[in-house]
Scaffold this motif. Structure first.
Motif, PDB file in Angstrom:
ATOM      1  N   ASP A  30       0.962  -1.132   0.045  1.00 19.27           N
ATOM      2  CA  ASP A  30      -0.057   0.202   0.053  1.00 19.27           C
ATOM      3  C   ASP A  30       0.792   1.197  -0.059  1.00 19.27           C
ATOM      4  O   ASP A  30       0.666   2.190  -0.644  1.00 19.27           O
ATOM      5  CB  ASP A  30      -0.881   0.116   1.376  1.00 19.27           C
ATOM      6  N   GLU A  31       1.946   1.331   0.994  1.00 13.92           N
ATOM      7  CA  GLU A  31       2.846   2.688   0.859  1.00 13.92           C
ATOM      8  C   GLU A  31       3.482   2.745  -0.529  1.00 13.92           C
ATOM      9  O   GLU A  31       3.592   4.037  -0.827  1.00 13.92           O
ATOM     10  CB  GLU A  31       3.819   2.158   1.929  1.00 13.92           C
ATOM     11  N   ILE A  87       2.073   1.981  -3.571  1.00 10.99           N
ATOM     12  CA  ILE A  87       1.065   2.623  -4.225  1.00 10.99           C
ATOM     13  C   ILE A  87       0.602   3.973  -3.769  1.00 10.99           C
ATOM     14  O   ILE A  87       0.513   4.707  -4.937  1.00 10.99           O
ATOM     15  CB  ILE A  87      -0.408   1.663  -4.037  1.00 10.99           C
ATOM     16  N   GLN A  88       0.648   4.331  -2.639  1.00 12.42           N
ATOM     17  CA  GLN A  88       0.559   5.591  -2.152  1.00 12.42           C
ATOM     18  C   GLN A  88       1.450   6.699  -2.720  1.00 12.42           C
ATOM     19  O   GLN A  88       0.982   7.927  -3.150  1.00 12.42           O
ATOM     20  CB  GLN A  88       0.294   5.784  -0.825  1.00 12.42           C
ATOM     21  N   SER A  95     -10.496  -3.103  -0.037  1.00 10.91           N
ATOM     22  CA  SER A  95      -8.850  -3.069   0.312  1.00 10.91           C
ATOM     23  C   SER A  95      -8.158  -2.168  -0.609  1.00 10.91           C
ATOM     24  O   SER A  95      -7.501  -1.218  -0.254  1.00 10.91           O
ATOM     25  CB  SER A  95      -8.238  -4.292   0.591  1.00 10.91           C
ATOM     26  N   ARG A  96      -8.358  -2.684  -1.897  1.00  8.76           N
ATOM     27  CA  ARG A  96      -7.308  -1.678  -3.105  1.00  8.76           C
ATOM     28  C   ARG A  96      -7.992  -0.456  -3.223  1.00  8.76           C
ATOM     29  O   ARG A  96      -7.312   0.717  -3.344  1.00  8.76           O
ATOM     30  CB  ARG A  96      -7.526  -2.416  -4.248  1.00  8.76           C
ATOM     31  N   ALA A 141      -6.530   1.570  -0.388  1.00  8.03           N
ATOM     32  CA  ALA A 141      -5.092   1.756  -0.484  1.00  8.03           C
ATOM     33  C   ALA A 141      -4.793   2.978  -1.416  1.00  8.03           C
ATOM     34  O   ALA A 141      -3.991   3.817  -1.252  1.00  8.03           O
ATOM     35  CB  ALA A 141      -4.353   0.683  -1.408  1.00  8.03           C
ATOM     36  N   VAL A 142      -5.786   3.338  -2.445  1.00  2.90           N
ATOM     37  CA  VAL A 142      -5.620   4.353  -3.561  1.00  2.90           C
ATOM     38  C   VAL A 142      -6.227   5.656  -3.022  1.00  2.90           C
ATOM     39  O   VAL A 142      -5.932   6.683  -3.182  1.00  2.90           O
ATOM     40  CB  VAL A 142      -6.009   4.197  -4.675  1.00  2.90           C
ATOM     41  N   TYR A 153      -5.844   6.440   0.285  1.00  4.93           N
ATOM     42  CA  TYR A 153      -5.182   6.716   1.754  1.00  4.93           C
ATOM     43  C   TYR A 153      -4.662   8.279   1.805  1.00  4.93           C
ATOM     44  O   TYR A 153      -4.249   8.684   0.689  1.00  4.93           O
ATOM     45  CB  TYR A 153      -4.024   5.920   1.810  1.00  4.93           C
TER      46      TYR A 153
END
Length: 147
Positions: A79-80, A82-83, A137-138, A141-142, A144
């Protein structure tokens, strides 16, 4: 050092499939796409290790073009990462592998519980929530927000 990567692609080095900044810039100038997918270290499908995004190359591409970027092979990316990629021009994340794999695995499990009585509308009552969890959840993640 050769190694097998997602979808049975042989990779000789971590930089094997990185997009050339000059090539991306030329393609954007010539084709004028609305959005551009670029090779920055990810690959489609599940991979034997966590994909390594080459943020230095992503930064160079982001500085060179004015179109939003696509991150292909989003399944398995932390996730990090992706962010961070979103802050560097990524506007679209492809995560089809985890979604369709969840669907197939959960449907298989449900069918296996009672093959003779397997009826799609009843099976999907248990499958859809599992797919929904993955998609949510995806999305989280985007979306955030680092505060």
């Amino acid at each position: 050092m050769e190694k097998l990567w997602g979808r049975n692609v042989i990779v000789k080095s971590d930089t094997d499939f990185l997009a050339s900044v000059a090539d991306v810039k030329a393609m954007v100038e010539e084709a004028n796409p609305h959005i551009m997918a670029v090779g920055i270290g990810t690959s489609h499908g599940f991979t034997p290790r966590t994909p390594k995004i080459h943020f230095d190359r992503l930064a160079e591409i982001y500085a060179a073009v004015s179109v939003p970027l696509v991150l292909h092979g989003g399944t398995g990316i932390p996730d990090e990462d992706i962010q961070r990629s979103i802050t560097m021009g990524v506007a679209k994340l492809n995560v089809g592998t985890i979604v369709h794999t969840t669907y197939m695995r959960e449907l298989y499990n449900e069918i296996g519980k009672d093959i003779a009585g397997a009826y799609p509308p009843y099976l999907m009552k248990n499958v859809i929530p599992k797919i929904k969890d993955v998609v949510l959840s995806r999305l989280l993640a985007v979306n955030y927000k680092n505060e």
